[in-house]
Structure formats: structure tokens, C-alpha cells
Design an enzyme around this catalytic site. Structure first.
Site, PDB file in Angstrom:
ATOM      1  N   LEU A 192     -13.441 -20.414  36.848  1.00 23.55           N
ATOM      2  CA  LEU A 192     -14.857 -20.606  36.552  1.00 23.55           C
ATOM      3  C   LEU A 192     -15.519 -19.245  36.328  1.00 23.55           C
ATOM      4  O   LEU A 192     -15.233 -18.277  37.026  1.00 23.55           O
ATOM      5  CB  LEU A 192     -15.530 -21.334  37.715  1.00 23.55           C
ATOM      6  CG  LEU A 192     -15.017 -22.769  37.942  1.00 23.55           C
ATOM      7  CD1 LEU A 192     -15.508 -23.320  39.277  1.00 23.55           C
ATOM      8  CD2 LEU A 192     -15.443 -23.686  36.788  1.00 23.55           C
ATOM      9  N   ASN A 208     -12.727 -23.847  47.656  1.00 22.34           N
ATOM     10  CA  ASN A 208     -11.418 -24.057  47.009  1.00 22.34           C
ATOM     11  C   ASN A 208     -10.335 -24.049  48.071  1.00 22.34           C
ATOM     12  O   ASN A 208     -10.496 -23.427  49.123  1.00 22.34           O
ATOM     13  CB  ASN A 208     -11.171 -22.895  46.013  1.00 22.34           C
ATOM     14  CG  ASN A 208      -9.826 -23.018  45.304  1.00 22.34           C
ATOM     15  OD1 ASN A 208      -9.440 -24.106  44.856  1.00 22.34           O
ATOM     16  ND2 ASN A 208      -9.090 -21.921  45.217  1.00 22.34           N
ATOM     17  N   HIS A 267      -6.373 -22.839  48.414  1.00 27.12           N
ATOM     18  CA  HIS A 267      -5.390 -22.016  47.713  1.00 27.12           C
ATOM     19  C   HIS A 267      -4.104 -21.975  48.540  1.00 27.12           C
ATOM     20  O   HIS A 267      -4.147 -21.802  49.762  1.00 27.12           O
ATOM     21  CB  HIS A 267      -5.937 -20.585  47.536  1.00 27.12           C
ATOM     22  CG  HIS A 267      -4.973 -19.691  46.818  1.00 27.12           C
ATOM     23  ND1 HIS A 267      -4.774 -19.756  45.456  1.00 27.12           N
ATOM     24  CD2 HIS A 267      -4.108 -18.757  47.289  1.00 27.12           C
ATOM     25  CE1 HIS A 267      -3.844 -18.885  45.114  1.00 27.12           C
ATOM     26  NE2 HIS A 267      -3.413 -18.260  46.208  1.00 27.12           N
ATOM     27  N   ASN A 270      -4.630 -33.367  47.424  1.00 28.46           N
ATOM     28  CA  ASN A 270      -5.714 -32.851  48.278  1.00 28.46           C
ATOM     29  C   ASN A 270      -6.974 -33.700  48.133  1.00 28.46           C
ATOM     30  O   ASN A 270      -7.667 -33.959  49.118  1.00 28.46           O
ATOM     31  CB  ASN A 270      -6.009 -31.385  47.950  1.00 28.46           C
ATOM     32  CG  ASN A 270      -5.061 -30.444  48.680  1.00 28.46           C
ATOM     33  OD1 ASN A 270      -5.124 -30.319  49.902  1.00 28.46           O
ATOM     34  ND2 ASN A 270      -4.167 -29.813  47.937  1.00 28.46           N
ATOM     35  N   ARG A 296     -15.184 -21.399  26.750  1.00 28.04           N
ATOM     36  CA  ARG A 296     -15.424 -21.716  28.159  1.00 28.04           C
ATOM     37  C   ARG A 296     -16.882 -22.051  28.420  1.00 28.04           C
ATOM     38  O   ARG A 296     -17.195 -22.909  29.255  1.00 28.04           O
ATOM     39  CB  ARG A 296     -14.966 -20.536  29.039  1.00 28.04           C
ATOM     40  CG  ARG A 296     -15.038 -20.869  30.508  1.00 28.04           C
ATOM     41  CD  ARG A 296     -14.236 -19.925  31.348  1.00 28.04           C
ATOM     42  NE  ARG A 296     -14.817 -18.593  31.386  1.00 28.04           N
ATOM     43  CZ  ARG A 296     -14.421 -17.627  32.224  1.00 28.04           C
ATOM     44  NH1 ARG A 296     -13.430 -17.848  33.064  1.00 28.04           N
ATOM     45  NH2 ARG A 296     -14.995 -16.453  32.197  1.00 28.04           N
ATOM     46  N   GLU A 307      -2.171 -28.180  53.918  1.00 25.35           N
ATOM     47  CA  GLU A 307      -3.387 -28.255  53.100  1.00 25.35           C
ATOM     48  C   GLU A 307      -4.141 -29.551  53.376  1.00 25.35           C
ATOM     49  O   GLU A 307      -5.371 -29.569  53.473  1.00 25.35           O
ATOM     50  CB  GLU A 307      -3.033 -28.184  51.601  1.00 25.35           C
ATOM     51  CG  GLU A 307      -2.470 -26.844  51.154  1.00 25.35           C
ATOM     52  CD  GLU A 307      -2.217 -26.806  49.661  1.00 25.35           C
ATOM     53  OE1 GLU A 307      -3.038 -27.324  48.883  1.00 25.35           O
ATOM     54  OE2 GLU A 307      -1.171 -26.249  49.252  1.00 25.35           O
TER      55      GLU A 307
HETATM   56  C1  GAR Z   1      -2.285 -27.432  45.801  1.00 24.26           C
HETATM   57  O1  GAR Z   1      -1.158 -26.848  46.412  1.00 24.26           O
HETATM   58  C2  GAR Z   1      -3.428 -26.444  45.732  1.00 24.26           C
HETATM   59  O2  GAR Z   1      -3.487 -25.601  46.851  1.00 24.26           O
HETATM   60  C3  GAR Z   1      -3.048 -25.670  44.505  1.00 24.26           C
HETATM   61  O3  GAR Z   1      -2.563 -26.626  43.593  1.00 24.26           O
HETATM   62  C4  GAR Z   1      -2.013 -27.704  44.315  1.00 24.26           C
HETATM   63  C5  GAR Z   1      -2.696 -28.970  43.854  1.00 24.26           C
HETATM   64  O4  GAR Z   1      -2.082 -30.097  44.415  1.00 24.26           O
HETATM   65  N1  GAR Z   1      -4.165 -24.973  43.973  1.00 24.26           N
HETATM   66  C6  GAR Z   1      -4.065 -23.835  43.306  1.00 24.26           C
HETATM   67  O5  GAR Z   1      -3.011 -23.289  43.069  1.00 24.26           O
HETATM   68  C7  GAR Z   1      -5.402 -23.259  42.853  1.00 24.26           C
HETATM   69  N2  GAR Z   1      -5.220 -22.016  42.223  1.00 24.26           N
HETATM   70  P1  GAR Z   1      -2.829 -31.487  44.431  1.00 24.26           P
HETATM   71  O6  GAR Z   1      -3.308 -31.765  42.996  1.00 24.26           O
HETATM   72  O7  GAR Z   1      -1.773 -32.464  44.868  1.00 24.26           O
HETATM   73  O8  GAR Z   1      -3.978 -31.390  45.390  1.00 24.26           O
END
Ligand code: GAR
Length: 215
Positions: free
Chosen positions: A92, A106, A108, A13, A64, A173
Site C-alpha cells: 500500500l 498486518n 507477517h 488467517n 496503483r 498466526e
Molecule cells: C500468511 O502466512 C501471512 O502471514 C502471509 O501470507 C500468508 C497468508 O495465508 N502474509 C505475508 O506474507 C504478507 N507479506 P492465509 O491467506 O492462509 O491467511
């Protein structure tokens, strides 16, 4: 708009945002990439695009609060307008989110509010939904709970397993996130009573059917 992207892993992403931001006239500039793991593959994309990157390794802090203080310091130096989480797998704190209120978004991998949290593709298949997808949303103190900016629906296909479904959602995405960032950077996303309104967006088609009506 000056943007930092936070990652934990492969960063596909992130790459889609970096590619979009190279286009002439794109209204956002990625000025910093921060990873919470030194082995995050996405750091290579930052280098390939000539974007500064930092590692703030959460494992090197006692708690954290310490991690977030270091993260905050790294971000503050970059004079940012917005933080994009892109596969950033640390929750966070409410205090951090408050400090960056309405300035963190974000992506998701589900149609929120369905399936917040982890393992979204397996959970969607278990639930038997016919439409799955992804969501870009503001980050607030509730995990995956902030105002929705945009969504892409991805039909579940016969024979899908979590990996195959994830791969199709990921393609969506990569189109949705740069589009939503553009809308934000153009000042076209307005928050009203916890919901977003997109100024001047053309209406999508009336319905997406799954299974397809032609079958
Ligand atoms: C993506 O599918 C994103 O939507 C998800 O992790 C993947 C990261 O892929 N995010 C989550 O699950 C957040 N809770 P990438 O590193 O190739 O972008």
C-alpha cells in the site's frame, strides 16, 4: 469495532478472525472482506460466515493510484474502524497508509524486524535461526516496518523445510492475530514513540529455548 479484512489468497488467517469474532463478547466485528483477486479462496470463508465481500482486482486498473482509489471507496462505504491485512500481497502506498494512519494492521510470517518481505521461511532456514515466528504490527509507509503489537516464537525443528516450518508458523498466526485484534478492539494497545504498549497484558514466561534445554 468495525473491521475489514483484506486478502489475496486462501484466507486461513481471515477464517481464524471470523471464527474468533463469532465468540460472544469478542469486541470486534468483521463487516467486510476485500480481495484483490477474484480467485482468492478466502472469499468462500466470507460467504460461509455471511460477511459481505468485494473484489477490487488490481489488474483492472492502470496504476496503483487507481487501484487504491477503488479500494478506498469500497472501504469508506463500510464505516470502518480498522483494516486487517491477512495475506494481502499488495504494497500500500504511503498516501493510502497516511489516510488510514494507525488503523491498518498486518500479520507477517517472521519475527520482525528479521525477514521483512517474501519467502520468510526459506530465508529463516538459510540464516540458521533457531527461533522463527510471526508478528502482528501496525502498517506504516515502510514495508513490514510499523510498530509491533504482538509476536509468537516458533522453534525451528530438525528436518524442517520451508513448507513444514510455514505450517507450524501458520498455526501460531491463527492464534496470534485474533488475540492482537481483541487487544486493539479493547483499547489496550497504546502507541508511544513508535512502539506499542499493551495495557494489562500478563507477562509471558521468561525464555523459550531452542534447542530445548532437556535435550
Ligand atoms: C500468511 O502466512 C501471512 O502471514 C502471509 O501470507 C500468508 C497468508 O495465508 N502474509 C505475508 O506474507 C504478507 N507479506 P492465509 O491467506 O492462509 O491467511
Amino acid at each position: 469495532m468495525r473491521v475489514a479484512v483484506l486478502i489475496s489468497g486462501r484466507g486461513s488467517n481471515l477464517r481464524s478472525l471470523l471464527e474468533a469474532a463469532e465468540a460472544p463478547g469478542y469486541p470486534a466485528k468483521i463487516v467486510l472482506v476485500v480481495a484483490n483477486r477474484p480467485d482468492a479462496g478466502g472469499l468462500e470463508h466470507a460467504a460461509a460466515f455471511g460477511v459481505a465481500s468485494r473484489v477490487v482486482d488490481h489488474r483492472t486498473f492502470d496504476d496503483r493510484a487507481g487501484f487504491e482509489a477503488a479500494l478506498d471507496a469500497a472501504l469508506a462505504e463500510a464505516d470502518l474502524d480498522l483494516i486487517c491485512l491477512a495475506g494481502f500481497m499488495r504494497v500500500l502506498s504511503a498516501a493510502f497508509v497516511k489516510r488510514w494512519e494507525n488503523r491498518i494492521i498486518n500479520i507477517h510470517p517472521s519475527l520482525l524486524p528479521l525477514f521483512p518481505g517474501l519467502d520468510t521461511h526459506a530465508r529463516a532456514l538459510d540464516a540458521g535461526v533457531k527461533l522463527h515466528g510471526c508478528t502482528v504490527h501496525f502498517v506504516n509507509e515502510a514495508v513490514d516496518g510499523g510498530a509491533i503489537i504482538g509476536q509468537a516464537a516458533v522453534p525451528v525443528q530438525a528436518g524442517d523445510d520451508p513448507q513444514r516450518l510455514a505450517a507450524r508458523v501458520l498455526q501460531a498466526e491463527h492464534r496470534l492475530y485474533p488475540h492482537c485484534l481483541r487487544l486493539l478492539a479493547e483499547g489496550r494497545v497504546h502507541l508511544l514513540e513508535g512502539r506499542s504498549q499493551i495495557e494489562g497484558a500478563s507477562d509471558p514466561g521468561a525464555a523459550l529455548f531452542s534447542p530445548d534445554l532437556s535435550a
